[in-house]
Design an enzyme around this catalytic site. Structure first.
Site, PDB file in Angstrom:
ATOM      1  N   MET A 128       6.275 -36.022   0.978  1.00 38.12           N
ATOM      2  CA  MET A 128       7.385 -36.361  -0.257  1.00 38.12           C
ATOM      3  C   MET A 128       8.459 -35.589  -0.052  1.00 38.12           C
ATOM      4  O   MET A 128       9.624 -36.130   0.075  1.00 38.12           O
ATOM      5  CB  MET A 128       6.663 -35.909  -1.586  1.00 38.12           C
ATOM      6  CG  MET A 128       5.597 -36.955  -2.085  1.00 38.12           C
ATOM      7  SD  MET A 128       5.044 -36.394  -3.809  1.00 38.12           S
ATOM      8  CE  MET A 128       3.857 -34.976  -3.166  1.00 38.12           C
ATOM      9  N   GLU A 245      -3.462 -32.458  -8.237  1.00 39.45           N
ATOM     10  CA  GLU A 245      -2.719 -31.624  -7.358  1.00 39.45           C
ATOM     11  C   GLU A 245      -2.513 -30.148  -8.060  1.00 39.45           C
ATOM     12  O   GLU A 245      -2.838 -29.146  -7.497  1.00 39.45           O
ATOM     13  CB  GLU A 245      -1.482 -32.152  -6.976  1.00 39.45           C
ATOM     14  CG  GLU A 245      -0.917 -31.274  -5.867  1.00 39.45           C
ATOM     15  CD  GLU A 245       0.230 -31.939  -5.326  1.00 39.45           C
ATOM     16  OE1 GLU A 245       1.038 -31.071  -4.635  1.00 39.45           O
ATOM     17  OE2 GLU A 245       0.643 -32.905  -5.571  1.00 39.45           O
ATOM     18  N   GLY A 367       5.247 -28.072  -7.067  1.00 35.42           N
ATOM     19  CA  GLY A 367       6.396 -28.025  -8.159  1.00 35.42           C
ATOM     20  C   GLY A 367       6.449 -26.620  -8.571  1.00 35.42           C
ATOM     21  O   GLY A 367       5.518 -25.861  -8.994  1.00 35.42           O
TER      22      GLY A 367
END
Length: 383
Positions: A128, A245, A367
């Site tokens: 990503m 995740e 994140g």
């Protein structure tokens, strides 16, 4: 306080996982650290013992068991053995990549890929992040232009876990660059695809044995049949998997903190200063009392999140809370525990030093803490 997350079946599985790490990982991990990558045999050994692809149907070589507690045990035992790099390599394969291959594939794709994923012969990764797009996932620039029965990919990815070892890379691309979220799709790029090149295996502060790579696509032709799900739906697929995740990262974080406390408790009872074990000093007692309390309280929230995931009730905000709190706690606890080791804590032959170095990335990948707080704030209606 007793944990009630696991059953006797899970406890038996934990013995298998612990024996696997002791036999197949610990003896090799120092060499893997030096080489910057785990052996591919890590995956085939795990596959041979049924430690991969738990949720994959039995006809494709998986266990056909939709119970994330088995995944959690694999993550916890990697931290118990202080082999974070190997643990991350496997959890990326099991917890993060597998759902794309079980949920977004048609039958022919399942038959083609799942048996190798379950056996460990096909190692997976998901791409990503780009040099100019990290937290802003919709801002990716890697494109996939359809030309007949192929997509032609152009662009670059970075910080890709399992990036060197991977045989199957789930790549986030823009099939419609004029759109943000709605223009994103997922395609599987296979190892020998012409135009697909791997760049550097990045040298990191910690997780030295975990191959983290740059990936480059230059007119790389990928069959249209390698599209996952529907074109233009990639952003939704990615965000749907983010809660699991982030929970996996939280599980690793609290397990690492638990290991740090346990290692330090043993050390302070053996190490003497000023004629007595340093465990007798009030500062030592207060630090470890605080760390123990924070770890145990957090553990029960994480366990509740695992149950919520199983029930289909884990929200994005709850996963964000788990991820940011557990990983920030991991950093704080390992730092405080290392301090009690004195100079020995800075020597890498001591496990606490490896736990400390490996902890730094956890508040960034999956994140950042700042993104987690933003998600929670939005859930509170603060927009």
């Amino acid at each position: 306080m007793r944990r009630d997350l696991y059953t006797e079946e899970h406890d038996l599985f934990r013995q298998t996982a612990r024996a696997f790490y002791a036999k197949e990982v610990v003896p090799h991990h120092e060499r893997w650290d030096d080489e910057g990558i785990v052996d591919r045999s890590l995956f085939t050994a795990a596959g041979a013992q049924g430690l991969l692809a738990f949720q994959a149907p039995e006809r494709f070589g998986g266990a056909g068991v939709d119970d994330f507690r088995f995944n959690a045990i694999m993550v916890e035992e990697a931290q118990h053995a202080v082999v974070s790099s190997a643990g991350l390599s496997l959890s990326l394969h099991n917890d993060i990549c597998l759902p794309y291959f079980t949920e977004q594939t048609h039958d022919a794709q399942k038959e083609r890929w799942l048996p190798g994923i379950a056996s460990g012969e096909l190692i997976t990764a998901v791409a990503m992040t780009e040099p100019g797009a990290g937290s802003d996932l919709a801002g990716i620039r890697t494109t996939a232009e359809r030309r007949g029965d192929v997509y032609v990919l152009n662009g670059s990815k970075t910080f890709i876990t399992n990036g060197i070892n991977a045989d199957l890379v789930v790549v986030a691309v823009k099939t419609d660059p004029s759109q943000r979220h709605r223009g994103m799709s997922l395609v599987v790029v296979e190892r020998d695809t012409p135009g697909f090149e791997r760049g550097r295996n990045l040298h990191k502060v910690g997780l030295h044995a975990q191959d983290t790579a740059e990936l480059h696509f230059t007119d790389a032709e990928v069959p249209v049949d390698n599209l996952l799900g529907e074109e233009g739906e990639g952003f939704g697929y990615l965000t749907a998997n983010l809660a699991q995740e982030r929970l996996s990262i939280a599980i690793a974080g609290i397990a690492a903190a638990r290991t740090a406390v346990d290692l330090t408790l043993r050390y302070v009872t053996e190490r003497e200063a000023f004629g007595q074990p340093i465990a007798r000093f009030q500062n030592t007692q207060f630090v470890l009392a605080e760390c123990e309390t924070e770890v145990e309280v957090t553990q029960h929230y994480i366990d509740r999140c695992v149950l919520a995931l199983a029930a289909g009730e884990l929200t994005a905000a709850d996963a964000a809370k788990a991820k940011w709190w557990a990983t920030e706690l991991q950093k704080r606890v390992t730092d405080r525990c290392l301090q009690l080791f004195g100079g020995y804590g800075y020597v890498t032959e001591y496990p606490i030093a490896r736990l400390y170095a490996d902890a730094r990335i956890t508040t960034i990948y999956g994140g950042t803490t700042e993104i987690m707080k933003t998600i929670i704030a939005k859930d509170l209606g603060l927009r």
